[in-house]
Structures are given as structure tokens and as C-alpha cells.
Write an enzyme that holds these catalytic residues in place. Sequence first.
Site, PDB file in Angstrom:
ATOM      1  CE  LYS A  15      -1.819  -1.739  11.641  1.00 19.79           C
ATOM      2  NZ  LYS A  15      -0.796  -0.841  11.018  1.00 19.79           N
ATOM      3  CE  LYS A  36      14.565  -4.313  10.355  1.00 24.25           C
ATOM      4  NZ  LYS A  36      13.958  -5.108  11.416  1.00 24.25           N
ATOM      5  CG  LEU A  37      14.422  -1.534   1.873  1.00 27.35           C
ATOM      6  CD1 LEU A  37      15.647  -1.412   0.968  1.00 27.35           C
ATOM      7  CD2 LEU A  37      13.145  -1.394   1.030  1.00 27.35           C
ATOM      8  N   GLY A  89      -7.683 -19.391  14.866  1.00 30.76           N
ATOM      9  CA  GLY A  89      -8.435 -18.176  15.225  1.00 30.76           C
ATOM     10  C   GLY A  89      -8.962 -17.413  14.014  1.00 30.76           C
ATOM     11  NE  ARG A 148      -4.778 -16.546   8.418  1.00 29.75           N
ATOM     12  CZ  ARG A 148      -4.913 -15.481   7.613  1.00 29.75           C
ATOM     13  NH1 ARG A 148      -5.890 -14.615   7.815  1.00 29.75           N
ATOM     14  NH2 ARG A 148      -4.072 -15.264   6.623  1.00 29.75           N
ATOM     15  CE1 TYR A 201      -4.003 -21.104   4.521  1.00 32.99           C
ATOM     16  CE2 TYR A 201      -4.626 -19.039   5.583  1.00 32.99           C
ATOM     17  CZ  TYR A 201      -3.671 -19.841   4.971  1.00 32.99           C
ATOM     18  OH  TYR A 201      -2.392 -19.374   4.819  1.00 32.99           O
ATOM     19  CB  THR A 207      -6.070  -3.451   9.757  1.00 32.74           C
ATOM     20  OG1 THR A 207      -6.862  -4.540   9.299  1.00 32.74           O
ATOM     21  CG2 THR A 207      -5.615  -3.782  11.173  1.00 32.74           C
ATOM     22  CG  ASP A 208     -11.095  -4.759   8.066  1.00 30.21           C
ATOM     23  OD1 ASP A 208     -10.003  -5.326   8.246  1.00 30.21           O
ATOM     24  OD2 ASP A 208     -11.883  -5.069   7.146  1.00 30.21           O
ATOM     25  CD  GLU A 209      -6.880  -8.821   9.731  1.00 31.85           C
ATOM     26  OE1 GLU A 209      -6.344  -9.436  10.661  1.00 31.85           O
ATOM     27  OE2 GLU A 209      -6.674  -9.078   8.533  1.00 31.85           O
ATOM     28  CE1 TYR A 252      -1.180  -6.379  10.600  1.00 26.79           C
ATOM     29  CE2 TYR A 252      -3.432  -7.190  10.376  1.00 26.79           C
ATOM     30  CZ  TYR A 252      -2.458  -6.253  10.075  1.00 26.79           C
ATOM     31  OH  TYR A 252      -2.764  -5.185   9.256  1.00 26.79           O
ATOM     32  CD  GLU A 271       7.235  -7.869  10.105  1.00 22.42           C
ATOM     33  OE1 GLU A 271       6.690  -8.696   9.344  1.00 22.42           O
ATOM     34  OE2 GLU A 271       8.419  -7.512   9.971  1.00 22.42           O
ATOM     35  CB  ILE A 289      -0.956   0.014   1.216  1.00 13.60           C
ATOM     36  CG1 ILE A 289      -1.823  -1.252   1.223  1.00 13.60           C
ATOM     37  CG2 ILE A 289      -1.840   1.263   1.199  1.00 13.60           C
ATOM     38  CD1 ILE A 289      -2.638  -1.448   2.488  1.00 13.60           C
ATOM     39  CG  ASN A 306      -5.822  -2.049   0.731  1.00 18.39           C
ATOM     40  OD1 ASN A 306      -5.232  -1.024   0.440  1.00 18.39           O
ATOM     41  ND2 ASN A 306      -6.780  -2.046   1.654  1.00 18.39           N
TER      42      ASN A 306
HETATM   43  P1  NAD Z   1       3.429  -4.723   3.490  1.00 17.60           P
HETATM   44  O1  NAD Z   1       3.803  -5.879   4.370  1.00 17.60           O
HETATM   45  O2  NAD Z   1       3.267  -4.948   2.036  1.00 17.60           O
HETATM   46  O3  NAD Z   1       4.513  -3.564   3.665  1.00 17.60           O
HETATM   47  C1  NAD Z   1       5.006  -3.187   4.904  1.00 17.60           C
HETATM   48  C2  NAD Z   1       6.234  -2.288   4.679  1.00 17.60           C
HETATM   49  O4  NAD Z   1       6.719  -1.895   5.970  1.00 17.60           O
HETATM   50  C3  NAD Z   1       7.382  -2.991   3.954  1.00 17.60           C
HETATM   51  O5  NAD Z   1       7.918  -2.144   2.969  1.00 17.60           O
HETATM   52  C4  NAD Z   1       8.397  -3.233   5.051  1.00 17.60           C
HETATM   53  O6  NAD Z   1       9.743  -3.250   4.602  1.00 17.60           O
HETATM   54  C5  NAD Z   1       8.131  -2.060   5.985  1.00 17.60           C
HETATM   55  N1  NAD Z   1       8.553  -2.348   7.366  1.00 17.60           N
HETATM   56  C6  NAD Z   1       8.252  -3.436   8.115  1.00 17.60           C
HETATM   57  N2  NAD Z   1       8.841  -3.346   9.314  1.00 17.60           N
HETATM   58  C7  NAD Z   1       9.512  -2.171   9.337  1.00 17.60           C
HETATM   59  C8  NAD Z   1      10.309  -1.506  10.299  1.00 17.60           C
HETATM   60  N3  NAD Z   1      10.562  -2.052  11.502  1.00 17.60           N
HETATM   61  N4  NAD Z   1      10.834  -0.285  10.005  1.00 17.60           N
HETATM   62  C9  NAD Z   1      10.588   0.286   8.776  1.00 17.60           C
HETATM   63  N5  NAD Z   1       9.870  -0.326   7.817  1.00 17.60           N
HETATM   64  C10 NAD Z   1       9.330  -1.516   8.087  1.00 17.60           C
HETATM   65  O7  NAD Z   1       2.117  -4.113   4.148  1.00 17.60           O
HETATM   66  P2  NAD Z   1       0.817  -3.488   3.447  1.00 17.60           P
HETATM   67  O8  NAD Z   1      -0.114  -4.563   3.113  1.00 17.60           O
HETATM   68  O9  NAD Z   1       1.246  -2.519   2.423  1.00 17.60           O
HETATM   69  O10 NAD Z   1       0.210  -2.693   4.704  1.00 17.60           O
HETATM   70  C11 NAD Z   1       0.643  -1.370   5.001  1.00 17.60           C
HETATM   71  C12 NAD Z   1      -0.110  -0.871   6.218  1.00 17.60           C
HETATM   72  O11 NAD Z   1      -1.514  -0.881   5.960  1.00 17.60           O
HETATM   73  C13 NAD Z   1       0.093  -1.728   7.466  1.00 17.60           C
HETATM   74  O12 NAD Z   1       0.172  -0.868   8.567  1.00 17.60           O
HETATM   75  C14 NAD Z   1      -1.150  -2.593   7.528  1.00 17.60           C
HETATM   76  O13 NAD Z   1      -1.448  -2.938   8.856  1.00 17.60           O
HETATM   77  C15 NAD Z   1      -2.182  -1.648   6.941  1.00 17.60           C
HETATM   78  N6  NAD Z   1      -3.322  -2.284   6.261  1.00 17.60           N
HETATM   79  C16 NAD Z   1      -3.113  -3.231   5.302  1.00 17.60           C
HETATM   80  C17 NAD Z   1      -4.217  -3.769   4.611  1.00 17.60           C
HETATM   81  C18 NAD Z   1      -4.041  -4.793   3.519  1.00 17.60           C
HETATM   82  O14 NAD Z   1      -5.036  -5.339   3.045  1.00 17.60           O
HETATM   83  N7  NAD Z   1      -2.843  -5.071   3.065  1.00 17.60           N
HETATM   84  C19 NAD Z   1      -5.505  -3.345   4.942  1.00 17.60           C
HETATM   85  C20 NAD Z   1      -5.673  -2.380   5.953  1.00 17.60           C
HETATM   86  C21 NAD Z   1      -4.569  -1.849   6.588  1.00 17.60           C
HETATM   87  O1  DAU Z   2      -8.632  -6.724   6.650  1.00 15.77           O
HETATM   88  C1  DAU Z   2      -7.432  -6.047   6.438  1.00 15.77           C
HETATM   89  C2  DAU Z   2      -6.276  -7.021   6.509  1.00 15.77           C
HETATM   90  O2  DAU Z   2      -6.320  -7.812   5.328  1.00 15.77           O
HETATM   91  C3  DAU Z   2      -4.925  -6.350   6.649  1.00 15.77           C
HETATM   92  O3  DAU Z   2      -4.886  -5.652   7.865  1.00 15.77           O
HETATM   93  C4  DAU Z   2      -3.790  -7.373   6.592  1.00 15.77           C
HETATM   94  O4  DAU Z   2      -2.543  -6.720   6.621  1.00 15.77           O
HETATM   95  C5  DAU Z   2      -3.922  -8.145   5.302  1.00 15.77           C
HETATM   96  O5  DAU Z   2      -2.928  -9.157   5.245  1.00 15.77           O
HETATM   97  C6  DAU Z   2      -5.312  -8.783   5.191  1.00 15.77           C
HETATM   98  O6  DAU Z   2      -5.495  -9.835   6.167  1.00 15.77           O
HETATM   99  P1  DAU Z   2      -6.210 -11.224   5.793  1.00 15.77           P
HETATM  100  O7  DAU Z   2      -5.759 -12.240   6.757  1.00 15.77           O
HETATM  101  O8  DAU Z   2      -7.668 -11.042   5.608  1.00 15.77           O
HETATM  102  O9  DAU Z   2      -5.564 -11.460   4.316  1.00 15.77           O
HETATM  103  P2  DAU Z   2      -4.955 -12.770   3.615  1.00 15.77           P
HETATM  104  O10 DAU Z   2      -4.691 -12.402   2.201  1.00 15.77           O
HETATM  105  O11 DAU Z   2      -3.862 -13.388   4.408  1.00 15.77           O
HETATM  106  O12 DAU Z   2      -6.187 -13.782   3.643  1.00 15.77           O
HETATM  107  C7  DAU Z   2      -7.437 -13.456   3.058  1.00 15.77           C
HETATM  108  C8  DAU Z   2      -8.389 -14.618   3.330  1.00 15.77           C
HETATM  109  O13 DAU Z   2      -7.959 -15.763   2.588  1.00 15.77           O
HETATM  110  C9  DAU Z   2      -8.426 -15.054   4.785  1.00 15.77           C
HETATM  111  O14 DAU Z   2      -9.744 -15.462   5.113  1.00 15.77           O
HETATM  112  C10 DAU Z   2      -7.496 -16.257   4.824  1.00 15.77           C
HETATM  113  C11 DAU Z   2      -7.665 -16.872   3.445  1.00 15.77           C
HETATM  114  N1  DAU Z   2      -6.464 -17.545   2.896  1.00 15.77           N
HETATM  115  C12 DAU Z   2      -5.301 -16.838   2.856  1.00 15.77           C
HETATM  116  C13 DAU Z   2      -4.153 -17.394   2.344  1.00 15.77           C
HETATM  117  C14 DAU Z   2      -2.856 -16.625   2.323  1.00 15.77           C
HETATM  118  C15 DAU Z   2      -6.541 -18.823   2.383  1.00 15.77           C
HETATM  119  O15 DAU Z   2      -7.615 -19.456   2.403  1.00 15.77           O
HETATM  120  N2  DAU Z   2      -5.401 -19.389   1.895  1.00 15.77           N
HETATM  121  C16 DAU Z   2      -4.208 -18.743   1.847  1.00 15.77           C
HETATM  122  O16 DAU Z   2      -3.189 -19.320   1.398  1.00 15.77           O
END
Ligand code: NAD
Ligand code: DAU
Length: 381
Positions: A191, A39-40, A320, A318, A244, A138-140, A187, A89, A17, A217
Site C-alpha cells: 500500500k 475482479k471479484l 511482525g 501474527r 493473536y 491505510t494508516d498501516e 500488505y 488485496e 468499503i 473499518n
Molecule cells: P476488501 O478486501 O473487502 O475488498 C477489495 C475489493 O477489491 C474486492 O471486491 C476485490 O474483488 C477487489 N479486487 C482485488 N483485487 C483486484 C484486482 N486485481 N482487480 C480488480 N478488483 C480487485 O477490501 P476493503 O477492506 O474494502 O478495503 C478497500 C480499500 O480500502 C483497500 O485499498 C484497503 O487497503 C483500504 N483500507 C481498508 C481498511 C479496512 O479497515 N478494511 C482501512 C483503511 C484502508
Molecule cells: O488499519 C487499517 C487496516 O485495518 C486495513 O488497511 C486492512 O485492510 C484491514 O484488514 C485492517 O488490518 P488489521 O490487520 O488491523 O485488521 P484485522 O481485522 O486482520 O485484525 C485486527 C486486529 O485483530 C489485529 O491486531 C490482529 C487481531 N486479530 C485478527 C484476526 C483476524 C486476532 O487477534 N485474531 C484474528 O483472528
Amino acid sequence: MAVSKRNIVITGGAGFIGSHVVRLFVNKYPEYNIINLDKLTYAGNLANLKDVEDKPNYKFVKMDICDFDAFYKLMQEEQIDGIIHLAAESHVDRSIKDPFTFARTNVMGTLALLQAAKLYWESLPEGYDGKLFYHISTDEVYGALKMNKPEGVEPPFSTTASSTEHHLAYGDDFFYETTKYNPHSPYSASKASSDHFVRAYHDTYGMPTIVTNCSNNYGPYQFPEKLIPLFINNIRKGKSLPVYGKGENVRDWLFVEDHARAIDVIFHNGKVAETYNIGGFNEWKNIDLIKVMIKTVDRLLGNPEGHSLGLITYVTDRLGHDARYAIDSTKLQKELGWEPSLQFEEGIEKTVKWYLDNEAWLDNITSGAYEHYYEEQYSNR
Ligand code: NAD
Ligand code: DAU
């Protein structure tokens, strides 16, 4: 905020994102200095930002958000007035295996940023005036909604229906900004804790803060450990698709560029100390979404319909596993005029095409330098 010049740190800008937020801000606001602080970790990839890396208003700084001293120095040197905090993370499955890393980065890292920002901003003659700490959550954190789908509701996918027709597809309630926090995974617990710290810095010290809670997203540049890119990659490679449990869990999907646009609107026009939910009213049962992905990838690869259905493999659930997420984003839509720009059908088509057109990006992440960690975690899938 009517300020023309801003010095903004976007943390986690090399992630999924974050890279979309950095790209939007760098291109849309040439007068701002945009600093991507990351931090990459395994999830951070500067290849996500190749198209903006040479822009004069963009700078990358490799830093751990837990490094308070380094961040305080950066705040001073760059005279930072805005922080958009995405670094975290982010993968639930990893948090189940390694909760400490999540507490360190998501809780202590956020606290280090807050404290450094507090000390720097309080040292200025204008104090907190014109400053903002915007925390992306996050909504989680709200926990899980019940699956009490009313009788007669059909599976959501249709090539013509607008996503708003999928309101309340699988239950009779949403997550609202007022919903009580009830996180279940390490996680989401980390958050939730970071969200509380951000609000505490507003309530205790008067720091201007905003928190937003977004649904799942999807889109380009997502690390292929998350459902959508993992499954697109596995379908193209003919690998099994680990579903899952029974695949009945429901997630609410939003195209990542719509999230980035919401962050832009909220950063500039959001009300300090407020919370905004961000989501597309777009609930999908995992198994239905997986079938749409299979259909789309097969079609785009020229495979006969149904070719990859046999890759579906039901695996142990998974721990929980939250049943259902569904966000109500009415407040954001009504107060700030944001709304999702893409219907889900367009978004998923665009996303599948992007991954198929960018196989080198996927292959680089799933092999070579990334291989060891990735294969260790995912070799049995
Ligand atoms: P991502 O895992 O793709 O990216 C996380 C980034 O943070 C990476 O570039 C990583 O290198 C960096 N990072 C991790 N630890 C670090 C540290 N200690 N110092 C500096 N950088 C660090 O995550 P994402 O999916 O892009 O999510 C971004 C944010 O949005 C997160 O806070 C997540 O909780 C939130 N969010 C994600 C989703 C989703 O669906 N992906 C939905 C809602 C909210
Ligand atoms: O709701 C926002 C969150 O969405 C963010 O805060 C998190 O950072 C992001 O990772 C995401 O969390 P989820 O756990 O919902 O996303 P994930 O893609 O891991 O899984 C989506 C759904 O699919 C979930 O119900 C678990 C299931 N799943 C996931 C994986 C990776 C499977 O069934 N098999 C899989 O291999």
C-alpha cells in the site's frame, strides 16, 4: 468541484468499503454514472450491492486492475473523469503467506490505472482539468505506534462516553499526515508503494491526485476473515476465537459508512495533491473489543452473560504484529468539516445486529463456493 455530470469509476466496489462507497454515490448522485470495476476475487461479492444493482446510474464491469489495455479502453468508452481507487488485496495475514499477489494487485494494479488515466486524460483538449484520481490507503503505511499508556487510564468501553473521550487511550502519539512512512507487513509495504506512485504521478505529470489514509473499518459486508466479522460469526456458531498473542494490540475503529461519507466529502471538496487522515479517535485493545463483541452477541442471541467467554483462545501471534494504530484526523475535521456520526457503542451494536440478521450472507461466504479457500486458510482456528 462544481460539475453536475460525472463519469466515475470506483474500483473494488464489490468489496467491503467499496460497496458502501458505491451505494452512497449511486443513491446520492443520480446524475453521475457510477461504474463499479471489480475482479471479484474471494473478497468481492455482488450480493453486497443487491439494493442498487438495478439503478440506471450504476454499472458493474468485471475487470482486473492490472489489465492496462482493458482499463484504458474503458476510460475512453465511458469518458471517465473521476477514479476512486479501492481495489486491493487487503488482509494482512494473507500478505504474510502470499506477498507476490499483494505486490501485483496493490502496486502494479495501481500503476496500470495511473498510466491509463494519464494517457487518456492527456489526450483530451482540456487535459487534467476537472479530473481526479483519488487513492484510498491505510494508516498501516505509517508503521506502529508505541504502547506507552499513561498510568490510571481505564479500559475504554463505556455505554455513555462519547468516542472522543478515548483520545490517546494507549499511547502519547498519533499518526499524522506528516508521519514518515514505515510499513512492516507485505500488505502495508504494498500500500505504501502504491501511495508513492500516486503522488509521483502528481509531482511528475501534474495529474490531480488525492490520497487518504484511514484506520480500521468495521460494519456490514466485511469479509469474515477480519477480526470483527470473523469473531461475530464464530461466537454465533460456538467456534473458538483465535486471539493473536496476548490480545494487547490496539486498533482505531471507524464505522464504514463514516469512511464512505469522508470519501464523498474529500472527492468533492478535497484539495488536489493533499493527504487526509481519516479516523474516529477510537482506540481499542483487541481483547477489550472482543469482550464487548461477546457480550453483545450473547445478549442479542438471548444467551446468559459470559456464555461465550470460554471461546477465547490465545494463539501464536501474527508475524511482525503492529502494536498500536491511532489516527489524528483533525485536518479533515477542521478543513472539510467531516466528523464521525456514530459513537462506537452504537456502531458495534448496529454491526452485530446486521450480521445476526444476515446469517444467509455470512453462511454463503463461509460455505459453498467460498468454502475451499476459506477453510484451507482458516480451518485450524
Ligand atoms: P476488501 O478486501 O473487502 O475488498 C477489495 C475489493 O477489491 C474486492 O471486491 C476485490 O474483488 C477487489 N479486487 C482485488 N483485487 C483486484 C484486482 N486485481 N482487480 C480488480 N478488483 C480487485 O477490501 P476493503 O477492506 O474494502 O478495503 C478497500 C480499500 O480500502 C483497500 O485499498 C484497503 O487497503 C483500504 N483500507 C481498508 C481498511 C479496512 O479497515 N478494511 C482501512 C483503511 C484502508
Ligand atoms: O488499519 C487499517 C487496516 O485495518 C486495513 O488497511 C486492512 O485492510 C484491514 O484488514 C485492517 O488490518 P488489521 O490487520 O488491523 O485488521 P484485522 O481485522 O486482520 O485484525 C485486527 C486486529 O485483530 C489485529 O491486531 C490482529 C487481531 N486479530 C485478527 C484476526 C483476524 C486476532 O487477534 N485474531 C484474528 O483472528
